[in-house]
Design a protein around this motif. Structure first.
Motif, PDB file in Angstrom:
ATOM      1  N   THR A   1       1.313  34.898  14.303  1.00  0.00           N
ATOM      2  CA  THR A   1      -0.037  34.734  13.727  1.00  0.00           C
ATOM      3  C   THR A   1      -1.087  34.292  14.351  1.00  0.00           C
ATOM      4  O   THR A   1      -2.285  34.551  14.077  1.00  0.00           O
TER       5      THR A   1
ATOM      6  N   PRO B   1       7.902  28.766  20.975  1.00  0.00           N
ATOM      7  CA  PRO B   1       8.328  29.208  19.873  1.00  0.00           C
ATOM      8  C   PRO B   1       7.010  29.791  19.174  1.00  0.00           C
ATOM      9  O   PRO B   1       5.990  29.564  19.492  1.00  0.00           O
ATOM     10  N   SER B   2       7.121  30.810  18.432  1.00  0.00           N
ATOM     11  CA  SER B   2       6.031  31.537  17.588  1.00  0.00           C
ATOM     12  C   SER B   2       6.461  31.814  16.045  1.00  0.00           C
ATOM     13  O   SER B   2       7.833  31.784  15.541  1.00  0.00           O
ATOM     14  N   ILE B   3       5.270  32.317  15.361  1.00  0.00           N
ATOM     15  CA  ILE B   3       5.430  32.889  14.026  1.00  0.00           C
ATOM     16  C   ILE B   3       5.166  34.014  13.993  1.00  0.00           C
ATOM     17  O   ILE B   3       4.113  34.546  14.285  1.00  0.00           O
TER      18      ILE B   3
ATOM     19  N   LEU C   1       6.861  35.830   6.973  1.00  0.00           N
ATOM     20  CA  LEU C   1       6.828  35.524   8.373  1.00  0.00           C
ATOM     21  C   LEU C   1       8.104  35.113   8.686  1.00  0.00           C
ATOM     22  O   LEU C   1       9.091  34.684   8.115  1.00  0.00           O
ATOM     23  N   LYS C   2       8.499  35.148  10.231  1.00  0.00           N
ATOM     24  CA  LYS C   2       9.744  34.640  10.588  1.00  0.00           C
ATOM     25  C   LYS C   2       9.375  33.723  11.897  1.00  0.00           C
ATOM     26  O   LYS C   2       8.667  34.082  12.552  1.00  0.00           O
ATOM     27  N   TYR C   3      10.375  32.821  11.924  1.00  0.00           N
ATOM     28  CA  TYR C   3      10.139  31.907  12.955  1.00  0.00           C
ATOM     29  C   TYR C   3      11.063  32.469  14.199  1.00  0.00           C
ATOM     30  O   TYR C   3      12.079  32.715  13.970  1.00  0.00           O
TER      31      TYR C   3
ATOM     32  N   SER D   1      12.469  31.059  17.539  1.00  0.00           N
ATOM     33  CA  SER D   1      12.546  29.760  18.243  1.00  0.00           C
ATOM     34  C   SER D   1      12.853  30.008  19.744  1.00  0.00           C
ATOM     35  O   SER D   1      12.962  31.074  20.234  1.00  0.00           O
ATOM     36  N   ASP D   2      12.034  29.039  20.488  1.00  0.00           N
ATOM     37  CA  ASP D   2      12.060  29.055  21.676  1.00  0.00           C
ATOM     38  C   ASP D   2      11.739  27.691  22.435  1.00  0.00           C
ATOM     39  O   ASP D   2      10.889  26.885  21.768  1.00  0.00           O
ATOM     40  N   ALA D   3      12.503  27.387  23.505  1.00  0.00           N
ATOM     41  CA  ALA D   3      12.320  25.892  23.833  1.00  0.00           C
ATOM     42  C   ALA D   3      11.129  25.761  24.406  1.00  0.00           C
ATOM     43  O   ALA D   3      10.538  24.368  24.107  1.00  0.00           O
ATOM     44  N   GLU D   4      10.372  26.451  24.708  1.00  0.00           N
ATOM     45  CA  GLU D   4       8.816  26.413  25.306  1.00  0.00           C
ATOM     46  C   GLU D   4       7.691  27.109  24.382  1.00  0.00           C
ATOM     47  O   GLU D   4       6.841  26.119  24.209  1.00  0.00           O
TER      48      GLU D   4
END
Lengths: 311, 311
Positions: free
Chosen positions: A117, A204-206, A195-197, A199-202
């Motif tokens: 996004t 993350p994005s949508i 939209l999809k999340y 996940s990432d520890a540093e």
């Protein structure tokens, strides 16, 4: 300037339309009036295309979608085989004009599948920066209706919360609507792709997908209002049959209500269109206007100015 | 009272958790600080169940769903045959406990198919009025966490816009959340069934259906935030793995961020649960807390009071 200060709608000619807006605002904000509405319930919803900015010769989002499709095909040559890109490759917007909000939403979603996004926001900003309206040769964000900007400002000065409820994409509007209209991102309601999340520890994005989740047009406008705002508006503005349900939902509630229906009648300063237009088709809503006491705005007659660059 | 005025969080014991909240708020509201955040961007999102009000021995919405299912079967005897009503008829909530937000959303949607949103609002209000918590014997809306109410008030007093982002149903929350938390309907984000507009010249309505449109849990929480708010929050509060993605999305943004993770450790005043609980399951989020510098609240240690009726 003292005239301008006392007149909240200086770009409107004197007449029934202007008067109905002023009478309404005075009535619902006058604590001694039976029509008084407490500030929290002063919700005003506005369509965008053709109500706040120009939608002719076709929705700005269609022009954006065409450009994005062509860029996507250049970047991914295998896209050339996909049905959805056939007409845009040939510079033919007819499918998008006939297909309404869904068609351009689908094309944009397909062109920008897997984009974050944040990246999409930059794409919109860049495109708006470099693109010009085919007739007026100005950036699209200068094709705002000055009289409607005055209505937004007037309502907010009187304690209203103003929302956009548009068939256009939420993520296509938010990069510019706050600056253009003074409406913050959380008050922009529109169509969207799923939209999809990620996940990432540093970082993350949508992520955008090519699936359309919601088309905010017609009967879906009151549905979106209920779902997202959860209050029935007391003011609604629109200009086409796509806004009919939203205006009906607004004005059939209890107490005083205001609906503004912009009728584009000025081919010279802007465009004249209604029943025969595929873009901003206006027929049923105009028929219903009298019975509901909607304020029909005749652009040619009621507006002193249309765009900011016209004096 | 002068003590109370100077301490924005009087129901919190002195310690790292309380201090981290106060330090954060001071830092982002201090114009001379590098961490200053302008008021428009002060967005704070909170889970509801287990974060702002009690979610044990099971989500309040499960108890509501069970009662609605039984009432629906009484009203429509043919519902007795439908699979979805089998366990509720036998007073067995196990399917709802195992099935998360989706299971109770589906049961409620099936029980109240074709109901208008206005009618549903009254059903929720009536149920909350007459229902009591099985252990505390008080109305559910009195089972609010006082220390968290103080956090909401403290944030708003410092220019924050507070939102709920919950797996619970939007229409199940809105009838009581404004009074309970001071959060208006347009700042309540949650799960919802598909709604339909029913046009009518005099009395249009918005109708519930038995189709679930969106479940606002887990990865869908940051997605809902992006879709509806359109800004990345700088504060998030949660208590379970269903909030993990929302907390991650909030705290990996640039600048100072605050995440509050409520860990229920007090069986006496409330409940103690985490890894082994089906309701409010908390495992991964707790593992991730240190690396992200999330503020983990130990209810037993950090809270002077839990509920309003406990002194």
């Amino acid at each position: 300037t003292s005239r301008a200060q006392s007149d909240p709608l200086p770009s409107w000619n004197e007449g029934a339309a202007k008067q109905s807006i002023i009478d309404f605002v005075r009535s619902v904000t006058d604590e001694s009036s039976q029509s008084f509405v407490k500030p929290d319930d002063r919700i005003a919803v506005f369509d965008n295309d053709g109500t706040l900015w120009c939608e002719q010769p076709m929705y700005t989002q269609i022009l954006f979608a065409m450009d994005q499709a062509r860029a996507a095909v250049q970047k991914h040559p295998n896209y050339k085989q996909r049905e959805i890109f056939q007409k845009p490759i040939k510079d033919d917007p007819s499918g998008l004009i006939a297909g309404g909000a869904r068609a351009s939403m689908e094309l944009i979603a397909s062109a920008h599948e897997e984009m974050t996004t944040d990246e999409f926001e930059k794409v919109v900003e860049d495109w708006l920066q470099k693109s010009k309206h085919p007739r007026f040769k100005t950036p699209f964000t200068q094709l705002l209706y000055v009289p409607m900007l005055e209505v937004l400002t007037y309502l907010r000065a009187n304690g209203f919360k103003t929302y956009i409820v548009s068939g256009g994409g939420i993520e296509f509007m938010r990069p510019w609507t706050e600056k253009a209209y003074g409406i913050p991102p959380e008050q922009i309601i529109g169509s969207n792709c799923l939209l999809k999340y990620k996940s990432d520890a540093e970082h993350p994005s949508i992520i955008r997908t090519s699936t359309i989740e919601f088309i905010d047009d017609g009967d879906n406008k009151p549905v979106a209002i209920e779902k997202i705002i959860g209050r029935r508006p007391i003011v609604a503005g629109g200009n086409s049959d796509g806004d009919r349900a939203m205006l009906e939902w607004t004005t059939t509630g209890p107490g005083k209500r205001l609906a503004i229906l912009v009728h584009h009648t000025d081919q010279q300063r802007e465009y004249a269109y209604d029943r025969d237009s595929k873009i901003g088709h206006l027929d049923k809503a105009l028929q219903q206007a009298d019975a509901h006491k909607w304020t029909v705005v005749d652009v040619k007659k009621d507006w002193k100015r249309v765009f900011p660059f016209q004096q």
